[in-house]
Structures are given as C-alpha cells and as structure tokens.
Design an enzyme around this catalytic site. Structure first.
Site, PDB file in Angstrom:
ATOM      1  N   TYR A 123       0.829  -1.213   0.000  1.00  0.00           N
ATOM      2  CA  TYR A 123       0.000   0.000   0.000  1.00  0.00           C
ATOM      3  C   TYR A 123       0.863   1.263   0.000  1.00  0.00           C
ATOM      4  CZ  TYR A 123      -4.152  -2.781   1.135  1.00  0.00           C
ATOM      5  OH  TYR A 123      -5.194  -3.676   1.113  1.00  0.00           O
ATOM      6  N   LYS A 190       4.103 -13.914   5.729  1.00  0.00           N
ATOM      7  CA  LYS A 190       4.302 -14.975   4.737  1.00  0.00           C
ATOM      8  C   LYS A 190       5.815 -15.054   4.501  1.00  0.00           C
ATOM      9  CE  LYS A 190       2.474 -17.842   1.677  1.00  0.00           C
ATOM     10  NZ  LYS A 190       1.569 -18.956   1.977  1.00  0.00           N
ATOM     11  N   ASP A 223      -1.955 -17.542   5.509  1.00  0.00           N
ATOM     12  CA  ASP A 223      -3.015 -18.436   5.012  1.00  0.00           C
ATOM     13  C   ASP A 223      -3.526 -19.340   6.137  1.00  0.00           C
ATOM     14  OD1 ASP A 223      -0.373 -19.145   4.694  1.00  0.00           O
ATOM     15  OD2 ASP A 223      -0.653 -20.376   2.934  1.00  0.00           O
ATOM     16  N   ASP A 247      -5.432  -5.565   6.283  1.00  0.00           N
ATOM     17  CA  ASP A 247      -6.658  -5.128   5.617  1.00  0.00           C
ATOM     18  C   ASP A 247      -7.589  -6.321   5.429  1.00  0.00           C
ATOM     19  OD1 ASP A 247      -8.473  -3.608   4.280  1.00  0.00           O
ATOM     20  OD2 ASP A 247      -7.257  -3.266   2.496  1.00  0.00           O
TER      21      ASP A 247
END
Ligand code: NAD
Length: 358
Positions: A123, A190, A223, A247
C-alpha cells in the site's frame, strides 16, 4: 470542550456520520465539530479529493472522526484513506472485533484486537504502470541484476517493509496488550515465501517480543491464520500484521462478529487519531437511510475513550449493547434475512440508542 474534525466522506458516509454525531452529542460530551470535506464530490468541485483545509484541521485538532471515502478502481484519484494515513503518519490501524449479545454470528465470545501496519507494504503507493518508460527500465534492471524474468507487459507494485515501521507497530501491539490486560500477541506474515520483506517483519517482531516477557508471543503464516480464525478464533487475542494482510484479516474478523456494520477502527500516530469504521462507502446504498451506523458509532465510542471521556463512552457502549440485544431497531444486515421488512433505518438505530442512553 473537545475540538474534533468531522469528515462525513461520501457514499453512505454522510448518513452514518449524521447518526453518529447525534448519538455522541446525546451523551452530553461537549464537542466542537469542525466539518471538513473529502472524497468524490469535493474532487469534482475542487480537483482534489483531500483539500488542504481538511488536513490542516486534523493537524490542529489532533482528533478526527471520519466516514468512508470511495476510491475509484484503477483510475481517478489515489485513495484518500491511504494518503491520509501516509501524510499524517498514522502508522497504526487499530480494529477491535468483539461479539455483541444478540448479533447474528456463527461464533460467540470473540474478542480480537487487530493491529495493522498502515504506512508501508504493497500500500506504499510505489507503482509502475505497464508499458511506461520507467517500468521498462525497472524490468530491465531487475532482469539484469537478478537473472529473473518479468514479462514486458507487466505492471509492478513495490512492497517495502522496514525494521523501523515494523518495530513501532509491534511495540504498539505489545504496549496495547499490556495496558489492556491481554495475554498474547500473534504476528502474521508470509515469511516462508517473501524472505526479505515478511522475513524482516517476522525477525523484527521476534526481537521486539523479547522486551515483553510478560506477554506470550507467537507467529502464524497468513493463510494458516485465515483458517485458524475461522476454526478457533478464541485462541487469538492481539494480532499484528503488515498492511495488506491487516486489511484482509480485518474484514475476516468483521465477518466473525456479524459483519462490517459492527466493526469500528482507529488510525493512530503518536499524536493524531482518526476514527473510522472498517467498512467502505457502499455506494449502492448511498442516500437510502438503510445501512448500519453501528461501526461508525462504535468508532465514536473509541474516540470518546481517546478523549478521556471514559464514562460517556461506557454509557454509549451500554446503550448500543441494549439496542443490539433487543434486536428491534437494527438494520437489514443484522436481521436473519436482508429483505426483512422490520429492519430499522439508519436514523432509527440512532434514535433507539439515544433513547437508551442514561
Ligand atoms: P464496502 O465496505 O463499502 O461494502 C461492501 C459491502 O458490505 C456492501 O455492499 C454492503 O453489503 C456491506 N456494508 C458495508 N458497510 C455497511 C454498513 N454500514 N451497513 C450494512 N452493510 C454494509 O466495500 P467495497 O464495496 O469494497 O468498497 C466501496 C468503496 O469504499 C470503494 O471505493 C473502496 O475503495 C472504499 N473503501 C473505503 C474505506 C475507507 O474509507 N476507510 C474502506 C474500505 C473501502
């Protein structure tokens, strides 16, 4: 008296802002609202979606309550929300997610705090358009220096994650946990795939956690975190994440407690606080007096606490709890079926809360 910048925003923003302003005023807390524009309409009139006056007002008052603002997809102006967060260095997005008795949810007793880094990651707004000279140069540079291929018809977004920004957001999460008697902080990443960005986030979070021996620390791959939150949300407490995962997981957490209509938030720097619901401007409902004002009203509760008006915040929260538990004056999204003819309007919800305020 407190001076607060009030930004109604666009789409459903003005109607939920009006409802929120009315219930906050009904608590008796003395607020001088400085009503400022941002969003689509002001863009059409003034050529900017975020006028300097609005920014100046927030800088002066240090506290703002903001409705949602539309971001055109793939064209038009850049996100006002992202610009505000970056310009004012509102590095922390704090989103409590708690189940209310009587709200229709698949889960009970959820009480999560989402702490989202707000200034970097994908972002950051560092983007390269497909086919432009600079993008072609960048692609050539990457191919020459890494030996990896990038197709010539690619667009590119850059994902910066720094030690500086990670340290301060993780510190915020731990300090929040300490102050609010929370037991555990979970860092989400991640790092197995993005070793130099998410890997740095994870290493930094681990280092910060060593300074907080009184609070449990763990990490989860994003995940897996999504699955865990749906299967056993009660295992989690304070969750700290880089911007993009923050988000997404915020909306997931909102789903756990009954939807976006119930999820409040705050964007914080060390000096400035901008309170706003998690949801967006839901343009298809604009002007219908139909949507749920509770996420914004609950953002108002957070604001009252921030202003040191804890007693009024508690009274308002109690009144909201009663209205939700009673289930009579709630909007369509909180009814078993969205076309329920007994659904209350936005303004009826505000009236019901005001009635219950004592
Ligand atoms: P959205 O949150 O506006 O709406 C998604 C759906 O959630 C709606 O169609 C509606 O069914 C439901 N919903 C949202 N708010 C609700 C409410 N108060 N009461 C009842 N139901 C509600 O998400 P979107 O459609 O992806 O985004 C619309 C616009 O909002 C986009 O331009 C987006 O960029 C912008 N946006 C702004 C903010 C912000 O201002 N902070 C945040 C998210 C999205």
């Amino acid at each position: 008296m407190h001076a607060v910048t009030l930004i109604p925003g666009d789409g459903i923003g003005p109607e939920i802002t009006e409802a929120t302003k009315r219930v906050i005023e009904a608590t008796g807390v003395d607020i001088k609202w400085d009503i400022c524009k941002a969003g689509e309409e002001v863009f059409e009139r003034e050529g900017t979606p975020l006028p300097q006056d609005t920014l100046d007002s927030i800088k002066k008052n240090k506290v703002a309550l903001k409705g949602p603002i539309t971001t055109p997809v793939g064209k038009g102006f850049r996100s006002v929300n992202v610009t505000l967060r970056q310009t004012l260095d509102l590095y922390c997005c704090l989103r409590p997610c708690k189940t209310f008795k009587g709200a229709r949810t698949r889960f009970e007793n959820i009480d999560l705090i989402i702490v989202r880094e707000n200034t970097e990651d994908l972002y950051a707004g560092i983007e390269f358009e497909k086919g432009s000279d600079i993008t072609n140069k960048l692609i050539k540079f990457i191919i020459d220096s890494t030996g990896k291929t990038i197709r010539s018809d690619s667009g590119i977004s850059i994902k910066p994650i720094s030690i500086y920004a990670t340290e301060r957001i993780v510190r915020f999460a731990f300090d929040y946990a300490r102050k609010n008697n929370r037991k555990k902080v979970t860092a989400v990443h991640k790092a197995n795939i993005m070793k130099y960005s998410d890997g740095l986030f994870l290493d930094t979070a681990r280092n910060v956690s060593k300074r907080y021996n009184d609070i449990e620390f763990e990490d989860k791959i994003v995940d897996n975190m999504c699955m865990q939150l749906v299967q056993k949300p009660e295992f989690y407490d304070v969750i700290v994440l880089p911007n993009l995962y923050g988000d997404i997981i915020s909306d997931l957490a909102a789903g756990l407690i009954g939807g976006l209509g119930l999820a409040p938030g705050a964007n914080l720097s060390n000096e400035i606080a901008v309170f706003e619901p998690v949801h967006g401007s839901a343009p298809k409902y604009k002007g219908m007096n139909k949507v749920n004002p509770l996420a914004m009203i609950l953002s108002g509760v957070m604001m009252l606490k921030h202003l040191g008006e804890g007693e009024a915040a508690k009274r308002l929260e109690n009144a909201i709890e009663k209205v939700i538990e009673e289930g009579k004056y709630v909007t369509y999204d909180m009814k078993p079926k969205s076309d329920d003819p007994t659904a209350a309007t936005t303004s009826m919800v505000a009236d019901a809360i005001i009635e219950k305020l004592i």
